[in-house]
Design a protein around this motif. Structure first.
Motif, PDB file in Angstrom:
ATOM      1  N   LEU A  28       1.981 102.166 -42.548  1.00  0.00           N
ATOM      2  CA  LEU A  28       1.347 102.884 -41.443  1.00  0.00           C
ATOM      3  C   LEU A  28       0.901 104.281 -41.844  1.00  0.00           C
ATOM      4  O   LEU A  28       0.013 104.856 -41.216  1.00  0.00           O
ATOM      5  CB  LEU A  28       2.322 102.992 -40.261  1.00  0.00           C
ATOM      6  N   PHE A  29       1.501 104.836 -42.890  1.00  0.00           N
ATOM      7  CA  PHE A  29       1.224 106.212 -43.283  1.00  0.00           C
ATOM      8  C   PHE A  29       0.084 106.325 -44.294  1.00  0.00           C
ATOM      9  O   PHE A  29      -0.254 107.438 -44.709  1.00  0.00           O
ATOM     10  CB  PHE A  29       2.498 106.847 -43.861  1.00  0.00           C
ATOM     11  N   VAL A  30      -0.484 105.189 -44.692  1.00  0.00           N
ATOM     12  CA  VAL A  30      -1.507 105.227 -45.736  1.00  0.00           C
ATOM     13  C   VAL A  30      -2.774 104.482 -45.336  1.00  0.00           C
ATOM     14  O   VAL A  30      -3.648 104.252 -46.178  1.00  0.00           O
ATOM     15  CB  VAL A  30      -0.957 104.643 -47.058  1.00  0.00           C
ATOM     16  N   THR A  31      -2.886 104.122 -44.078  1.00  0.00           N
ATOM     17  CA  THR A  31      -4.041 103.327 -43.681  1.00  0.00           C
ATOM     18  C   THR A  31      -4.440 103.627 -42.243  1.00  0.00           C
ATOM     19  O   THR A  31      -3.757 104.366 -41.527  1.00  0.00           O
ATOM     20  CB  THR A  31      -3.735 101.831 -43.838  1.00  0.00           C
ATOM     21  N   ALA A  32      -5.549 103.061 -41.828  1.00  0.00           N
ATOM     22  CA  ALA A  32      -6.008 103.203 -40.453  1.00  0.00           C
ATOM     23  C   ALA A  32      -5.256 102.235 -39.553  1.00  0.00           C
ATOM     24  O   ALA A  32      -4.629 101.285 -40.032  1.00  0.00           O
ATOM     25  CB  ALA A  32      -7.509 102.934 -40.373  1.00  0.00           C
ATOM     26  N   GLN A  33      -5.330 102.466 -38.248  1.00  0.00           N
ATOM     27  CA  GLN A  33      -4.650 101.592 -37.309  1.00  0.00           C
ATOM     28  C   GLN A  33      -5.104 100.139 -37.454  1.00  0.00           C
ATOM     29  O   GLN A  33      -4.311  99.223 -37.350  1.00  0.00           O
ATOM     30  CB  GLN A  33      -4.919 102.056 -35.879  1.00  0.00           C
ATOM     31  N   GLY A  34      -6.368  99.948 -37.724  1.00  0.00           N
ATOM     32  CA  GLY A  34      -6.895  98.598 -37.809  1.00  0.00           C
ATOM     33  C   GLY A  34      -6.622  97.884 -39.100  1.00  0.00           C
ATOM     34  O   GLY A  34      -6.928  96.703 -39.228  1.00  0.00           O
ATOM     35  N   GLY A  35      -6.060  98.570 -40.109  1.00  0.00           N
ATOM     36  CA  GLY A  35      -5.752  97.901 -41.359  1.00  0.00           C
ATOM     37  C   GLY A  35      -6.280  98.632 -42.572  1.00  0.00           C
ATOM     38  O   GLY A  35      -6.621  99.816 -42.512  1.00  0.00           O
ATOM     39  N   ILE A 177      -7.420 107.020 -35.019  1.00  0.00           N
ATOM     40  CA  ILE A 177      -7.889 106.341 -36.226  1.00  0.00           C
ATOM     41  C   ILE A 177      -6.745 106.003 -37.171  1.00  0.00           C
ATOM     42  O   ILE A 177      -6.606 104.868 -37.611  1.00  0.00           O
ATOM     43  CB  ILE A 177      -8.942 107.204 -36.952  1.00  0.00           C
ATOM     44  N   THR A 178      -5.918 106.993 -37.454  1.00  0.00           N
ATOM     45  CA  THR A 178      -4.808 106.764 -38.367  1.00  0.00           C
ATOM     46  C   THR A 178      -3.763 105.841 -37.743  1.00  0.00           C
ATOM     47  O   THR A 178      -3.658 105.740 -36.521  1.00  0.00           O
ATOM     48  CB  THR A 178      -4.140 108.098 -38.750  1.00  0.00           C
ATOM     49  N   ALA A 179      -2.996 105.189 -38.595  1.00  0.00           N
ATOM     50  CA  ALA A 179      -1.900 104.348 -38.110  1.00  0.00           C
ATOM     51  C   ALA A 179      -0.564 105.095 -38.107  1.00  0.00           C
ATOM     52  O   ALA A 179       0.461 104.532 -37.745  1.00  0.00           O
ATOM     53  CB  ALA A 179      -1.774 103.094 -38.972  1.00  0.00           C
ATOM     54  N   THR A 180      -0.582 106.365 -38.502  1.00  0.00           N
ATOM     55  CA  THR A 180       0.643 107.155 -38.556  1.00  0.00           C
ATOM     56  C   THR A 180       1.316 107.203 -37.190  1.00  0.00           C
ATOM     57  O   THR A 180       0.675 107.558 -36.200  1.00  0.00           O
ATOM     58  CB  THR A 180       0.348 108.592 -39.019  1.00  0.00           C
ATOM     59  N   PRO A 181       2.591 106.846 -37.104  1.00  0.00           N
ATOM     60  CA  PRO A 181       3.287 106.866 -35.819  1.00  0.00           C
ATOM     61  C   PRO A 181       3.653 108.279 -35.378  1.00  0.00           C
ATOM     62  O   PRO A 181       3.707 109.202 -36.193  1.00  0.00           O
ATOM     63  CB  PRO A 181       4.544 106.029 -36.086  1.00  0.00           C
ATOM     64  N   VAL A 182       3.887 108.433 -34.094  1.00  0.00           N
ATOM     65  CA  VAL A 182       4.315 109.714 -33.520  1.00  0.00           C
ATOM     66  C   VAL A 182       5.629 109.495 -32.801  1.00  0.00           C
ATOM     67  O   VAL A 182       5.771 108.537 -32.035  1.00  0.00           O
ATOM     68  CB  VAL A 182       3.266 110.266 -32.534  1.00  0.00           C
ATOM     69  N   SER A 267      -4.047  92.805 -35.480  1.00  0.00           N
ATOM     70  CA  SER A 267      -3.865  93.945 -36.374  1.00  0.00           C
ATOM     71  C   SER A 267      -2.718  94.824 -35.912  1.00  0.00           C
ATOM     72  O   SER A 267      -1.975  95.370 -36.719  1.00  0.00           O
ATOM     73  CB  SER A 267      -5.152  94.778 -36.461  1.00  0.00           C
ATOM     74  N   VAL A 268      -2.556  94.961 -34.596  1.00  0.00           N
ATOM     75  CA  VAL A 268      -1.455  95.768 -34.092  1.00  0.00           C
ATOM     76  C   VAL A 268      -0.134  95.113 -34.437  1.00  0.00           C
ATOM     77  O   VAL A 268       0.826  95.748 -34.854  1.00  0.00           O
ATOM     78  CB  VAL A 268      -1.571  95.977 -32.566  1.00  0.00           C
ATOM     79  N   GLY A 269      -0.066  93.820 -34.290  1.00  0.00           N
ATOM     80  CA  GLY A 269       1.157  93.109 -34.596  1.00  0.00           C
ATOM     81  C   GLY A 269       1.547  93.237 -36.053  1.00  0.00           C
ATOM     82  O   GLY A 269       2.718  93.331 -36.398  1.00  0.00           O
ATOM     83  N   GLU A 270       0.554  93.258 -36.941  1.00  0.00           N
ATOM     84  CA  GLU A 270       0.840  93.323 -38.367  1.00  0.00           C
ATOM     85  C   GLU A 270       1.044  94.742 -38.848  1.00  0.00           C
ATOM     86  O   GLU A 270       1.873  95.008 -39.692  1.00  0.00           O
ATOM     87  CB  GLU A 270      -0.307  92.689 -39.164  1.00  0.00           C
ATOM     88  N   PHE A 271       0.270  95.678 -38.293  1.00  0.00           N
ATOM     89  CA  PHE A 271       0.229  97.005 -38.881  1.00  0.00           C
ATOM     90  C   PHE A 271       0.996  98.063 -38.115  1.00  0.00           C
ATOM     91  O   PHE A 271       1.072  99.185 -38.552  1.00  0.00           O
ATOM     92  CB  PHE A 271      -1.232  97.473 -39.037  1.00  0.00           C
ATOM     93  N   ASN A 272       1.569  97.733 -36.955  1.00  0.00           N
ATOM     94  CA  ASN A 272       2.218  98.812 -36.234  1.00  0.00           C
ATOM     95  C   ASN A 272       3.628  98.525 -35.756  1.00  0.00           C
ATOM     96  O   ASN A 272       4.259  99.382 -35.202  1.00  0.00           O
ATOM     97  CB  ASN A 272       1.364  99.222 -35.027  1.00  0.00           C
ATOM     98  N   THR A 273       4.127  97.366 -35.920  1.00  0.00           N
ATOM     99  CA  THR A 273       5.503  97.143 -35.523  1.00  0.00           C
ATOM    100  C   THR A 273       6.458  97.769 -36.529  1.00  0.00           C
ATOM    101  O   THR A 273       6.250  97.699 -37.725  1.00  0.00           O
ATOM    102  CB  THR A 273       5.825  95.648 -35.407  1.00  0.00           C
TER     103      THR A 273
END
Length: 284
Positions: A28-35, A177-182, A267-273
């Motif tokens: 999540l820290f090296v890519t966009a939310q979408g992958g 845009i980023t996938a970095t969590p808050v 994409s959310v299921g794969e990239f943000n859980t």
């Protein structure tokens, strides 16, 4: 989202482990939310170059922020410039890890690694501080500094707009845009940053330092010759404004997840859980 799901989300967010910098999904820290993709790497590089250019220009372009050439060095005493410098460092680090991840992923063809590295943790802390500080600085500048300046017949320079508004716009758009969590608890990083700056302002005042136009304080609100007023502003910023802004950033983060959940549920299921095991990358 159902009431049960919302309750579960809130319970998870306020779990004590969220004070830490551990995370089960480092990608999540090296890519966009979408992958993944080269587009995100290019995006990061462009913004890093932009911020580096802008911060250099903010110190060398002559305009009314200083009263003499010798006072240019006092660029380094202002919270605005501290915060934009941290934002620039964050952009550089994000570009570096995005490039590194993209190259390693192509080289190793998707080898998995489940550990958060030290540099991803560092990137997360700096991201937290820079994002929060950008919003706080913009709010303080337009709320406290600009009204008196305009009332006195002053003008707003485009560099001021860039460093006090452009930074906030960048942060608010980048969070989608980023996938970095808050995490809400990570307001502690920004509060500590604010406290460090406040300590610096006290020491600078005690040593009789002046601002770039020879005023006896860095900011009038932090004139420690009037300790009561300065202390009130200090507490409000470090212990009220910073946590509130972190809550706003967290709300935008949850909105991002909801939007991607509607548009790109896979994409959310794969990239943000946080418990995802589909980590097709290598970070070591």
């Amino acid at each position: 989202m159902s009431r049960e799901s919302c309750k579960e989300c809130c319970t998870e967010e306020f779990h004590p482990r969220n004070f830490s910098l551990s995370h089960e999904n480092p990608q999540l820290f090296v890519t966009a939310q979408g992958g993944f993709g080269i587009a995100y790497v290019i995006y990061r590089v462009i913004w890093a170059l932009f911020h580096v250019t802008w911060i250099i220009l903010s110190g060398v372009i002559p305009y009314s922020w200083y009263s003499s050439e010798s006072n240019r060095i006092k660029w380094f005493i202002y919270l605005t410039n501290w915060s934009y410098l941290i934002l620039t460092v964050s952009a550089i680090i994000q570009a570096a890890v995005a490039i590194s991840h993209y190259v390693k992923r192509r080289k190793h063809d998707g080898v998995s690694n489940h550990a958060m590295t030290w540099y991803l943790k560092m990137a997360w802390v700096i991201y937290n501080i820079s994002s929060n500080a950008a919003i706080v600085v913009a709010a303080l500048y337009w709320g406290l500094r600009i009204p008196p300046k305009l009332a006195a017949g002053g003008e707003i320079h485009y560099m001021d707009v860039g460093t006090h508004l452009g930074n906030a716009i960048y942060v608010l758009s980048d969070i989608f845009i980023t996938a970095t969590p808050v995490r809400i608890y990570h307001f502690l990083h920004s509060s500590l940053y604010a406290i460090v700056y406040l300590i610096f302002s006290v020491v600078y005042d005690v040593l009789k330092g002046t601002n770039a136009v020879e005023g006896s304080y860095i900011y009038p609100q932090l004139d420690w010759d009037v300790p009561g007023t300065a202390a009130i502003y200090a507490v409000l910023v470090a212990l009220v404004a910073v946590p509130l802004v972190q809550c706003v950033l967290y709300g935008l983060y949850r909105l991002r997840l909801a939007l991607y959940g509607c548009c790109c549920p896979r994409s959310v299921g794969e990239f943000n859980t946080e418990s995802s095991t589909k980590q097709e990358f290598q970070l070591v």
